[in-house]
Write an enzyme that holds these catalytic residues in place. Structure first.
Site, mmCIF file in Angstrom:
data_model
loop_
_atom_site.group_PDB
_atom_site.id
_atom_site.type_symbol
_atom_site.label_atom_id
_atom_site.label_comp_id
_atom_site.label_asym_id
_atom_site.label_seq_id
_atom_site.Cartn_x
_atom_site.Cartn_y
_atom_site.Cartn_z
ATOM 1 N N THR A 154 0.878 -1.173 0.000
ATOM 2 C CA THR A 154 0.000 0.000 0.000
ATOM 3 C C THR A 154 0.916 1.224 0.000
ATOM 4 O OG1 THR A 154 -1.793 -1.093 1.148
ATOM 5 C CG2 THR A 154 -1.621 1.273 1.499
ATOM 6 N N ARG A 182 -14.909 -6.409 0.359
ATOM 7 C CA ARG A 182 -14.256 -5.980 1.608
ATOM 8 C C ARG A 182 -13.745 -4.542 1.450
ATOM 9 N NH1 ARG A 182 -8.544 -4.606 2.756
ATOM 10 N NH2 ARG A 182 -8.339 -4.782 5.001
ATOM 11 N N ILE A 183 -13.891 -3.765 2.506
ATOM 12 C CA ILE A 183 -13.486 -2.355 2.427
ATOM 13 C C ILE A 183 -12.195 -2.128 3.194
ATOM 14 C CG2 ILE A 183 -14.184 -0.022 3.156
ATOM 15 C CD1 ILE A 183 -17.013 -0.816 2.204
ATOM 16 N N SER A 184 -11.225 -1.569 2.497
ATOM 17 C CA SER A 184 -9.912 -1.274 3.084
ATOM 18 C C SER A 184 -9.993 -0.030 3.975
ATOM 19 C CB SER A 184 -8.936 -1.017 1.943
ATOM 20 O OG SER A 184 -7.802 -0.350 2.412
ATOM 21 N N THR A 203 -0.576 2.105 6.783
ATOM 22 C CA THR A 203 -0.560 0.835 6.076
ATOM 23 C C THR A 203 -0.617 -0.264 7.128
ATOM 24 O OG1 THR A 203 0.637 -0.554 4.499
ATOM 25 C CG2 THR A 203 1.986 0.812 5.954
ATOM 26 N N GLY A 204 -0.938 -1.487 6.684
ATOM 27 C CA GLY A 204 -1.042 -2.599 7.627
ATOM 28 C C GLY A 204 -2.365 -3.305 7.451
ATOM 29 N N VAL A 205 -2.805 -4.006 8.473
ATOM 30 C CA VAL A 205 -4.073 -4.746 8.375
ATOM 31 C C VAL A 205 -5.232 -3.765 8.549
ATOM 32 C CG1 VAL A 205 -5.463 -6.592 9.381
ATOM 33 C CG2 VAL A 205 -2.975 -6.852 9.218
ATOM 34 N N GLY A 206 -5.989 -3.591 7.477
ATOM 35 C CA GLY A 206 -7.053 -2.588 7.465
ATOM 36 C C GLY A 206 -8.031 -2.719 8.620
HETATM 37 N N1 ASP Z 1 -4.156 -1.326 4.745
HETATM 38 C C1 ASP Z 1 -4.367 -2.084 3.534
HETATM 39 C C2 ASP Z 1 -5.682 -2.802 3.619
HETATM 40 O O1 ASP Z 1 -5.958 -3.403 4.603
HETATM 41 C C3 ASP Z 1 -3.298 -3.083 3.229
HETATM 42 C C4 ASP Z 1 -1.874 -2.658 3.472
HETATM 43 O O2 ASP Z 1 -1.624 -1.551 3.946
HETATM 44 O O3 ASP Z 1 -0.963 -3.444 3.155
HETATM 45 O O4 ASP Z 1 -6.415 -2.815 2.691
#
Ligand code: ASP
Length: 280
Positions: A154, A182-184, A203-206
């Site tokens: 991301t 699914r919504i980011s 960034t990371g797990v949405g």
């Molecule tokens: N934050 C993003 C999502 O969950 C993924 C990511 O940042 O790698 O869609």
């Protein structure tokens, strides 16, 4: 004038050293180009420009190089927020456009500013964004092998311009193998938020970022007088209580630049005209 960009996460166990070096070089180059652009452009124009460069680089999971979702389709999300006007605009799960961030930027002019799915695509087509497939062969291979390791990337950018105005933009292909629809977090205020005190891109797990309201919390804490460092520390402590995983970049109104991540490393670069900082 300052700029900081991120390109998601880098995992030593899943990605090669070659990819790491390529990302370091790419981020440094894009931070430089975006900083040059910032000399004669506003923060809001610059964050869109920087994120479009990141979307165009297939190293990242945004725009070209976005990963393929569980049903074989690429859906992308992007948002932009102007710290001065506090207008957020974004597209969620848009298909077949080259630069979702530019569609998000176009939407800032509208009363309805976050569009999803087919509505976002229809709006893009009506506003001159041509059909463009952002799929690359490498992502199709990863998808066919059911490998969920191509999607670390991301992208985001925070900038402060010569007038002290802040802006942020974030763009993603999603977290990988998600349920269609699914919504980011990236096109929500949890993943991308700015006001005149502070701007943050995550960034990371949405799901973790939304639960923690990461970007909004950091900006609110800085607005209420906390330093960037303390605001990040407190917010990331709270993230730990839900076993959350995230990284974030930020700039405050005084031009302080900050970044922090959960392990492994978030890839980022910042430039202030004199000094580069690049993830190691
Ligand atoms: N934050 C993003 C999502 O969950 C993924 C990511 O940042 O790698 O869609």
């Amino acid at each position: 004038m300052k700029i900081i960009i991120h390109g998601g996460f880098f995992s030593e166990s899943e990605q090669s050293n070659e990819v790491k070096i390529a990302k370091q070089n790419s981020l440094q180059k894009i931070a430089y180009q975006a900083f040059e652009y910032l000399q004669s452009n506003s923060a809001i124009d610059t964050v869109a420009y920087a994120v479009s460069l990141l979307e165009d680089d297939e190293l990242y999971n945004a725009g070209i190089g976005s990963q393929i979702q569980s049903d074989g389709v690429i859906r992308m999300s992007a948002a932009i927020m102007d710290g001065e006007t506090q207008k957020l605009s974004g597209v969620i799960n848009i298909q077949n456009v080259k630069n979702p961030v530019f569609v998000a930027k176009e939407l800032i002019k509208e009363d309805d500013r976050v569009l999803g799915g087919s509505g976002a695509k229809k709006y893009a087509s009506e506003h001159g964004f041509e059909d463009f497939s952002t799929e690359i062969p490498q992502r199709r291979k990863e998808y066919e092998a059911k490998l969920n390791n191509g999607g670390k990337g991301t992208v985001g950018c925070v900038a402060i311009d010569k007038n002290g105005k802040l802006a942020v933009a974030t763009s993603t292909g999603g977290k990988g193998f998600e349920i269609p629809g699914r919504i980011s977090d990236s096109a929500t205020v949890a993943g991308n938020y700015a006001n005149s005190f502070c701007a943050v891109s995550c960034t990371g797990v949405g799901e973790d970022i939304v639960s923690n309201a990461t970007a909004t919390k950091i900006v609110t804490r800085v607005t209420d007088g906390m330093s960037l460092e303390n605001a990040f520390n407190k917010t990331f402590e709270e993230l730990k209580t839900i076993d959350g995983f995230a990284g974030a970049i930020a700039i405050d109104k005084d031009g302080n630049v900050y970044h922090k991540d959960s392990y492994p490393t978030m890839v980022f670069a910042s430039f202030d005209g004199k000094t580069f900082e690049v993830f190691q």
